[in-house]
Design an enzyme around this catalytic site. Sequence first.
Site, PDB file in Angstrom:
ATOM      1  N   HIS A   1      77.485 -88.104 -17.120  1.00 21.21           N
ATOM      2  CA  HIS A   1      77.483 -89.395 -17.421  1.00 21.21           C
ATOM      3  C   HIS A   1      77.782 -90.424 -16.284  1.00 21.21           C
ATOM      4  CE1 HIS A   1      82.148 -89.328 -18.469  1.00 21.21           C
ATOM      5  NE2 HIS A   1      81.821 -89.075 -17.157  1.00 21.21           N
TER       6      HIS A   1
ATOM      7  N   GLU B   1      79.693 -83.403 -22.690  1.00 20.53           N
ATOM      8  CA  GLU B   1      79.462 -84.766 -22.624  1.00 20.53           C
ATOM      9  C   GLU B   1      79.532 -85.386 -24.002  1.00 20.53           C
ATOM     10  OE1 GLU B   1      79.360 -86.669 -20.144  1.00 20.53           O
ATOM     11  OE2 GLU B   1      78.475 -85.637 -18.265  1.00 20.53           O
TER      12      GLU B   1
ATOM     13  N   GLU C   1      76.915 -93.138 -21.415  1.00 23.92           N
ATOM     14  CA  GLU C   1      76.624 -91.813 -22.442  1.00 23.92           C
ATOM     15  C   GLU C   1      75.513 -92.062 -23.246  1.00 23.92           C
ATOM     16  OE1 GLU C   1      79.140 -90.165 -22.192  1.00 23.92           O
ATOM     17  OE2 GLU C   1      80.941 -91.372 -21.310  1.00 23.92           O
TER      18      GLU C   1
END
Length: 366
Positions: A271, A302, A332
């Site tokens: 990310h 993540e 993200e």
Amino acid sequence: MAQRVQEEDEQMMSTDDLIQAQIKLYHHCFAFIKSTALWAAIDLRIADVIHRNGGAATLSDLALNVGLHPTKLSHLRRLMRVLTVTGIFAVEDRNGEAMYTLTRVSRLLLNSDGEGTHALSQMARVLANPLAVISHFSIHEWFTTEKATTMTPFEVAHGCTRWEMIANDAKDGSVFNAGMVEDSRVAMDIILKESCGIFQGISSLIDVGGGHGAAAAAIATAFPNIKCTVLDLPHIVAEAPATHSNIQFIGGDLFKFIPAADVVLLKCLLHCWQDDDCVKILRLCKEAIPARDAGGKVIIIEVVVGIGSEEIVPKEMQLLFDVFMMYIDGIEREEYEWKKIFLEAGFSDYKITPVLGARSIIEVYP
């Protein structure tokens, strides 16, 4: 004309609508106070004071133990009022006196005398760091100015990258690394309780960007048969403590070479990078692991935006985390965005397991 004016009047907000809109606007404007109040609570170690006081403390107890200046007692009361209404601490009336107690959230702030087994106070400092917050006030310039668009918001605000700041500022680097260790310990504790099967049947694992080896240490303790390696920048691994005899630390560049292992672990790493860089990293990961039928895979921890808890707070946190990551030009990703980079890197399949609230485990197969 009269009819048009009447229609416009009907479209105007009622008094109640106007008031509610104003409240919501101001509530957004004051949202930063939640972070600054939390920051103050961590600095003052209020959670530790309450814990050492038997789990409950009066305002006078807090004042006595946090080094409060005598003129600031009423100000501390106001701070605690915000911290209780936002759920960091709890308060109850005992014989006419406010008694403050810990909540599940403030228990995560315990960090003294080994009591904070799930301590996240340093990670909270990383996320609410003024250096990061100030960077977000540069987003307009980053969006619109030619020179700024080639930099990160952090660079626009501070004149260097986030990673340069961490490397050159010992105090900032210490807090950042401590925060990563805390987050890894909590995440791995959950994973090893809820999804330990992802590590079954493997003999070697390399944690790429694994910092001081907190995640690797948790895995090596739970699975003594797994030989764990941590790859990170030389100056980071040089400071890593000797946490486990079955962990090897290697200083290197993840964009150049990743040592061979059955499994590559990437925790909260991708990310930080845009798609092209992620593809480069993942291609090197694919070269480092064996075929799928031989146990080869990449484990990614993540956020997968839109996947996980359906409750509003985790869903909102995913989106807030996404905008937060803009300060280093990070992102993200939604599932389709992850799928795109997996396929481009040459992987054939993946599996998402949402066991970490706002974050997920992604197993990616060659």
